[in-house]
Design an enzyme around this catalytic site. Structure first.
Site, mmCIF file in Angstrom:
data_model
loop_
_atom_site.group_PDB
_atom_site.id
_atom_site.type_symbol
_atom_site.label_atom_id
_atom_site.label_comp_id
_atom_site.label_asym_id
_atom_site.label_seq_id
_atom_site.Cartn_x
_atom_site.Cartn_y
_atom_site.Cartn_z
ATOM 1 N N LYS A 117 47.725 42.064 40.252
ATOM 2 C CA LYS A 117 46.860 41.882 41.414
ATOM 3 C C LYS A 117 47.942 41.577 42.522
ATOM 4 O O LYS A 117 47.893 42.162 43.765
ATOM 5 C CB LYS A 117 45.548 40.909 41.423
ATOM 6 C CG LYS A 117 44.373 41.463 40.392
ATOM 7 C CD LYS A 117 43.385 40.627 40.523
ATOM 8 C CE LYS A 117 42.671 40.844 39.101
ATOM 9 N NZ LYS A 117 42.358 42.222 39.013
ATOM 10 N N LYS A 152 40.029 47.272 46.559
ATOM 11 C CA LYS A 152 39.969 47.455 45.064
ATOM 12 C C LYS A 152 38.528 46.830 44.616
ATOM 13 O O LYS A 152 38.488 45.468 44.877
ATOM 14 C CB LYS A 152 41.189 46.834 44.588
ATOM 15 C CG LYS A 152 41.121 46.486 43.077
ATOM 16 C CD LYS A 152 40.840 47.744 42.220
ATOM 17 C CE LYS A 152 40.414 47.306 40.735
ATOM 18 N NZ LYS A 152 40.734 46.126 40.345
ATOM 19 N N GLY A 170 36.642 45.748 37.947
ATOM 20 C CA GLY A 170 35.759 45.868 36.800
ATOM 21 C C GLY A 170 35.017 44.705 36.613
ATOM 22 O O GLY A 170 33.626 45.049 36.169
ATOM 23 N N GLY A 197 37.534 48.710 33.257
ATOM 24 C CA GLY A 197 38.069 48.245 31.905
ATOM 25 C C GLY A 197 37.038 47.973 30.958
ATOM 26 O O GLY A 197 37.198 48.500 29.823
ATOM 27 N N ASP A 239 44.354 48.338 40.306
ATOM 28 C CA ASP A 239 45.070 47.194 41.097
ATOM 29 C C ASP A 239 46.400 48.045 41.655
ATOM 30 O O ASP A 239 46.270 47.932 43.058
ATOM 31 C CB ASP A 239 45.414 46.060 40.545
ATOM 32 C CG ASP A 239 44.524 45.340 39.964
ATOM 33 O OD1 ASP A 239 43.266 45.170 40.607
ATOM 34 O OD2 ASP A 239 44.379 44.462 39.252
#
Lengths: 287, 287, 287, 287, 287, 287
Positions: free
Chosen positions: E245, E33, E36, E69, E188
């Site tokens: 997360k 992942k 952002g 984001g 996430d």
């Protein structure tokens, strides 16, 4: 009881020799023409069928092509229809063609398939119309022979498919025209053309004579050069029904088949002996 | 000249019979233990090698396992080192193990590979250390035998790879420990364990006697049940060097190998005759 | 505890660099000659074995070729047989050849296989007789050297099979003649010929010197053109045991191997450093 | 000229609908029984043949099973042999069986093969003896019907091989006994048994009536539950020659074929319409 | 110049260690992942991209999932549209969803693809709508968040296809509803769900903090048990943006992913160090 | 109720015709350019999407290429940025390129993917940057157009992978430079170049006009030779936005695509009708 030493040693030698032949012939295809006269006499038929099954099992791929002239004549007789021949070729009007088809693709073909199945093999009986194997046209000539055909092209894909999948293909010598017409083919020629198209390793013509005889000899010629075979035809030593057989052999040789054989199908295991020994039992024609 | 009819018919029958055997055995694996004594006497060796090549060619997959006891003793002699045995097992100190490895994996193994190559086959000589085929540990017992090992696990993947790619694997009976130590394995046991692990169709022990003899009979027993074989050991009829051979056979049978054979490797083509006839020339042990 | 930032950044850079090398070398084969002298000294041997296993794991395919001259001499000594050399080639009578075979294919070969197995790799120890890898004939010359051979042809199919199936082939430098005779091959030449026949991406000669030295320089030449290497031989700068090594490199280059390397096998991880850095630790010869 | 907008929109809708059907039926097999009466009338035959070729081309796998009762009767007539029936089953002595074989496997079968070939398809005409498709035994009952058989087992491997290789199998309804005897099979039953054994997605019986009629309705029932079909037989609404057809449908359904259809083969493109529309043109029987 | 011995030995050790890691991780997939905030800060981005390409080259299969984001907020600002959040989730009306889609699947996704292409890799940028990877429905709750979705099912076939064909999949965290509606997914969670569905070997969350901190410690916890992680959430030690997360990590672990990592993506080569060392640079959560 | 005979016969004919088309087009790829104006009007869009899914299901492989000019302009408007065009090409500064990328690869692309998914197909939305499909460079000319690109090379491997795995690729007309720069490509040109590179069987340009009109005719030309199309451009009959469309067609033809079509995408099922009828509904350009 175990084998006696002496017998065991002899047997061992035979087995070793047989394996040498099998190794040499593995994964090759052999086109066998199974003549009507052999089928009629039937003597060696039982062993022929077993030989085919054994060869297939040992990794050699036999393909059988058959005619059935005498059976056709018999059926025509029963239907009250006379058989007419011109230069050894059956005059084939529409009604005769129907009978040819019935006898070859129906009766003769399935009889062989049943025998192979009974002997433990897997056979598929087809005719030259299936998968467009024998693409034919009307044989033109001074006399109109009706639906007697000559082969224009051979499509071996169906044969290869069946042969490569564990089946023994049994093929009736009928051709198909571009418009779907059925043609009566000379089985010797059809078998030779198939051997040629497949790139077979051997072409074997089983018949009711033991091979080609030269002059007054009492046993057939063992090996014959193609040129000499042509000469024997020209000189009339090879004559009548033997002519298309020798021609079929020559056609196969011309297309690259290494050897062609004319062998008596009435002798037990003649196929194995001709394939697996140097001397053989019939006449081998070589380029 | 073509063959005479009578001879051709006989030959045809033998060929047909041989093909029946080949068909029955195709695509099966046969583990053959090739005994040191046979290698020493050498009589049937030439035909053994040819038999292996012929079998391979006919679609049967032989795997050869060999020891080489007498050659090891000879080499130790030359190096001024005495051979010591306890219950038929060679006491194997580090120096002896080096010689074992050299003789088996170096000399004996490559001699067989060369013979197969010369006979037209493709052989690969390996030992049980290669591809971790024979994973072994020290054989524990009342007497310390040094690097004499017993098999813990068999990894057949290298054998399968080679066998499936057209090669005849020739395997020296040496094992490898978890720490890389080499172990001297009884070749009979190693061969039996390999036959068991591969799920071989037959396990054949070639030796210098013709089979198992019962009482005073002059020819070996043809077929022996496993239970009876065990009894013969208990009763002392089977004794000494024959014991590990019979034990190896019993281990292979216990793991599902259908038949195990003790055959004289000094007789020509004994392998073919034992494989391809019902009577055979040695003793077949069955479950 | 996590790593300190500074240490982590440094380590990250090293890892990235290592991955760049791996990516560049994936799915290529590297033929490595593992010299007898290195095996004798043993210093870098441990890391060499691990390096081979690591390379294999990372998708690079190493093939090991080895000789074992000093071990052969030692064994001959023990057997009370003198070693004779002509121009650096061992005079190899039949008895010597047997010892060569035992030591190379038996002792040295299996020792390497065991080490690789212990280090977690899968090795298969073979000799040039197996799968007819090194097809050889007697090396003719003014002096009869006995069974010293020169390579006629290389069959890489067994090597490719093993290499492509996850095994590291370990090959003893013995050849096989058309009649099955074993030949003693110079291991440098054999390795170079194999690199050439396989179209290897690199040929690496591990020896006990650090590379080729020019004049009085204290460190070896890093990169050498083939022409210059030939000149150094002519001028005698490259001499004695180094000559067959440079010749083997030149033969590999001539057959299209992009680079050949002479590296000290006694230095830890020399193989990785030579493969994975630009400077390397030995001499790289380029076309 | 481009199409007018209105016509193009209509055509577009039809094309989209046709594609929806094709997508739904892709890679499924459909067993089609092609009735003797349809072959005799011949009206829809031309489109049937084209439909088979189109379906094959679009990724649907049709398998044709055929009988040929009226042609057999005609041939027996010509041979001066009377046809005898017991409960709709032809009494089949050995001579009759020969004629059955000739007509079905020889004449009728190859006629269909030729038509498919002419329409651009690849057909292979076989009988239930080939590849031992229909393994049969003598049908026992109060009256001895001679070589009338019932199916014991169906081997679909030859059909699958041909179907999966781009050919349309055309199968004559003849069975083979364990001893190679030929058996005359009811073609409806044979087709249903093949559909069942293949796990076909549909079983379609083409005949000369438009489906099953209930009471006095003027058009056939569109959908019939299996239970209701059984009731209609019990009540005599379904009678005579329609009984084996409905039985064959029920057998196929019982073996898991999702739907079975009785459709008039004399209507053009009836096969496509029955396959590709919800209403269809005949009677669909569902479990 | 060749390397100095000392340097060469050190380098050799590093290379060996790197290869050990590569071998241990080959042919495994790692879901990463890419947050952002990392993309915004950009510091470690350059090395992240190279790390992905190097891993792919070395036989490890990374899959990148990303959100974006802050970029979405920036674009909404430019369009004069306010960003509203409820419990950290963006309220996503239809107009906002359009912007989410444009920014994630259009701008952010293709920027990453371009960087990977420039670094020598082959990337394919897709969103969770492609191949119906993330099948989602509206997230129900006390407040209507519009098109915020939760994942119902994950179809990994497109990812596996691309990953297995040498491409690095780069996936925008957008879901697709049964009616084709697009859903805004928490990146996430989406990444964790993908790791779980793929049976990934590791799930790595790159973010702008160095891991999870406990109490007042100055460096992050190196290893955390799942239970302890849950407790830290309950106790409020893990809070706000860190909660999804840790939840994503726990979900991946629950589905059988062996380890999940929270690592600072701003540190150079953090991905390699976390993957290839025991200590790592962030927090590893284990079951 | 079953179908009435008359209706059934008509339907049967339509079905047969549809199958003929499917058979003729199986396993071929068709590149479809889906114009921005069609997407804006939306009329035929629903059927276009279904047509793509139906074609894919029937074994024909469509690949969709799309632009989205009007949506880009709308988004730029909302961001207060003016759209500037030179010779029909959008001047594309960095900020504009970002918007182009967002709208094409983000918004327009995923909208199509969602529609295909909803219609039962499997789509993957990518841009020309993914898998480096459209490798481009800055289009040089008298006026600096910013990031307007021209295609240098087309890599079809990703398209082939997706297309061959059951997915419909949907490609946004964006290119990637050697340094990772994004380029705004004319979608007509991009689609034509892809058709050429793939060796597509057809290239279809869906637009909002019904084809090419000659003179004052009221319906479009049905078939146009390439030479004539060039003449119509030279003579100004083909003008403005139609020029790149005809150029793209000519480029595809020049690369061997057999036919290129300009068709109205606003008409229902126009794609099927153009593909599956001789007359079609638009203009077909032929070499």
């Amino acid at each position: 009881m175990v084998l006696e030493v002496h017998a065991a040693v002899d047997l061992g030698r035979s087995l070793a020799q047989a394996l040498r032949y099998v190794n040499a012939w593995k994964r090759r295809s052999v086109v066998v023409k199974y003549g009507g006269s052999v089928m009629a006499s039937g003597e060696g038929e039982g062993t022929l069928i077993e030989d085919l099954v054994l060869l297939k099992g040992a990794g050699i791929d036999p393909v059988l092509v058959h005619g059935g002239g005498s059976e056709i004549t018999r059926m025509l007789d029963r239907l009250g229809k006379e058989s007419r021949f011109v230069n050894g070729l059956r005059v084939t009007d529409e009604e005769t063609m129907e009978v040819v088809e019935m006898v070859l693709a129906g009766s003769a073909n399935k009889a062989i398939v049943s025998q192979i199945a009974t002997a433990g093999g897997q056979a598929v009986g087809i005719s030259g119309q299936d998968g467009k194997i024998f693409q034919a046209r009307k044989l033109e000539g001074p006399v109109d022979l009706g639906q007697v055909g000559e082969i224009e092209a051979v499509d071996t894909s169906l044969i290869q498919l069946l042969s490569g999948s564990g089946f023994i293909p049994v093929v009736a010598s009928i051709g198909i025209g571009g418009d779907g017409t059925s043609y009566n083919l000379n089985a010797d020629h059809a078998a030779g053309a198939l051997a040629a198209a497949m790139g077979a390793s051997k072409f074997i013509l089983l018949t009711d004579v033991s091979g080609i005889y030269r002059d007054e000899e009492r046993s057939p010629v063992s090996v014959l050069k193609a040129d000499e075979a042509k000469r024997l035809i020209r000189e009339g030593v090879v004559s009548r029904g033997m002519i298309p057989k020798v021609e079929a052999c020559l056609a196969a040789l011309a297309a690259g088949v290494p050897t062609a054989h004319i062998v008596s199908g009435t002798q037990p295991h003649a196929l194995l002996v001709e394939l697996f020994t140097e001397e053989g039992v019939g006449t081998m024609i070589v380029p």
